[in-house]
Design an enzyme around this catalytic site. Structure first.
Site, PDB file in Angstrom:
ATOM      1  N   ASP A 177       7.742   7.715 -20.625  1.00 33.64           N
ATOM      2  CA  ASP A 177       8.093   7.784 -22.037  1.00 33.64           C
ATOM      3  C   ASP A 177       9.584   7.502 -22.182  1.00 33.64           C
ATOM      4  O   ASP A 177      10.297   7.357 -21.183  1.00 33.64           O
ATOM      5  CB  ASP A 177       7.694   9.133 -22.635  1.00 33.64           C
TER       6      ASP A 177
ATOM      7  N   HIS B   2       0.829  -1.205   0.000  1.00 33.90           N
ATOM      8  CA  HIS B   2       0.000   0.000   0.000  1.00 33.90           C
ATOM      9  C   HIS B   2       0.864   1.257   0.000  1.00 33.90           C
ATOM     10  O   HIS B   2       1.765   1.381   0.813  1.00 33.90           O
ATOM     11  CB  HIS B   2      -0.933  -0.019   1.205  1.00 33.90           C
TER      12      HIS B   2
ATOM     13  N   TYR C 176       5.672  14.525 -22.084  1.00 33.11           N
ATOM     14  CA  TYR C 176       5.060  14.377 -20.755  1.00 33.11           C
ATOM     15  C   TYR C 176       4.142  13.165 -20.643  1.00 33.11           C
ATOM     16  O   TYR C 176       3.167  13.176 -19.888  1.00 33.11           O
ATOM     17  CB  TYR C 176       4.327  15.656 -20.349  1.00 33.11           C
ATOM     18  N   ALA C 177       4.441  12.103 -21.364  1.00 35.37           N
ATOM     19  CA  ALA C 177       3.651  10.862 -21.289  1.00 35.37           C
ATOM     20  C   ALA C 177       4.240   9.981 -20.189  1.00 35.37           C
ATOM     21  O   ALA C 177       4.891   8.972 -20.451  1.00 35.37           O
ATOM     22  CB  ALA C 177       3.641  10.155 -22.638  1.00 35.37           C
ATOM     23  N   ASN C 178       4.015  10.416 -18.947  1.00 34.82           N
ATOM     24  CA  ASN C 178       4.560   9.752 -17.769  1.00 34.82           C
ATOM     25  C   ASN C 178       3.513   9.777 -16.667  1.00 34.82           C
ATOM     26  O   ASN C 178       2.741  10.726 -16.565  1.00 34.82           O
ATOM     27  CB  ASN C 178       5.799  10.493 -17.245  1.00 34.82           C
TER      28      ASN C 178
END
Length: 132
Positions: free
Chosen positions: A28, A20, A121-123
């Site tokens: 990217d 948890h 910014y594909a993160n």
């Protein structure tokens, strides 16, 4: 041979060990990987595999309670913004931070899963929830 869940043995191992609030990053191909953080590199070529495909396969086998995105993607990557909205509709809490703050938070991740994605910014940082 495994029939269900994530078939990549390294990703399956990491997901099985998550507790948890532990975090993992789906990145990217340009995101810097912090020293000391494990990298599972899935990149085959520019764009392959893509961010959305990898995210979908991870989420199919992972209980996510919170997702962190770089605020800059709102202006530069509408597809990632739509992905974030879809997560929110599924009950995942969203957090938006600067790209610099995002990179700092990656240092606390268990793993960075590097895709071949080549859009800005594909993160995302995914924080583990609980299934009970």
């Amino acid at each position: 041979m495994k029939k269900l869940g994530h078939l990549n043995r390294d990703i399956a191992r990491v997901l099985a060990g998550m507790g948890h609030t532990d975090s993992l990053v789906i990145a990217d191909c340009g995101l810097p990987i912090p020293a000391g953080v494990e990298c599972i590199d899935l990149a085959l070529a520019l764009g392959e595999p893509g961010f959305a495909r990898v995210l979908d396969t991870v989420l199919a086998d992972f209980q996510c309670e919170r997702a962190v995105f770089a605020d800059e993607c709102r202006a530069h990557n509408p597809a990632v913004v739509e992905t974030a909205a879809a997560l929110s509709r599924q009950g995942v809490a969203l957090e938006w931070v600067s790209h610099e703050a995002f990179k700092q938070r990656c240092q606390a991740a268990r793993v960075v899963i590097r895709t071949g994605e080549c859009t800005p910014y594909a993160n995302v940082i995914l924080h583990s929830g609980v299934i009970f």
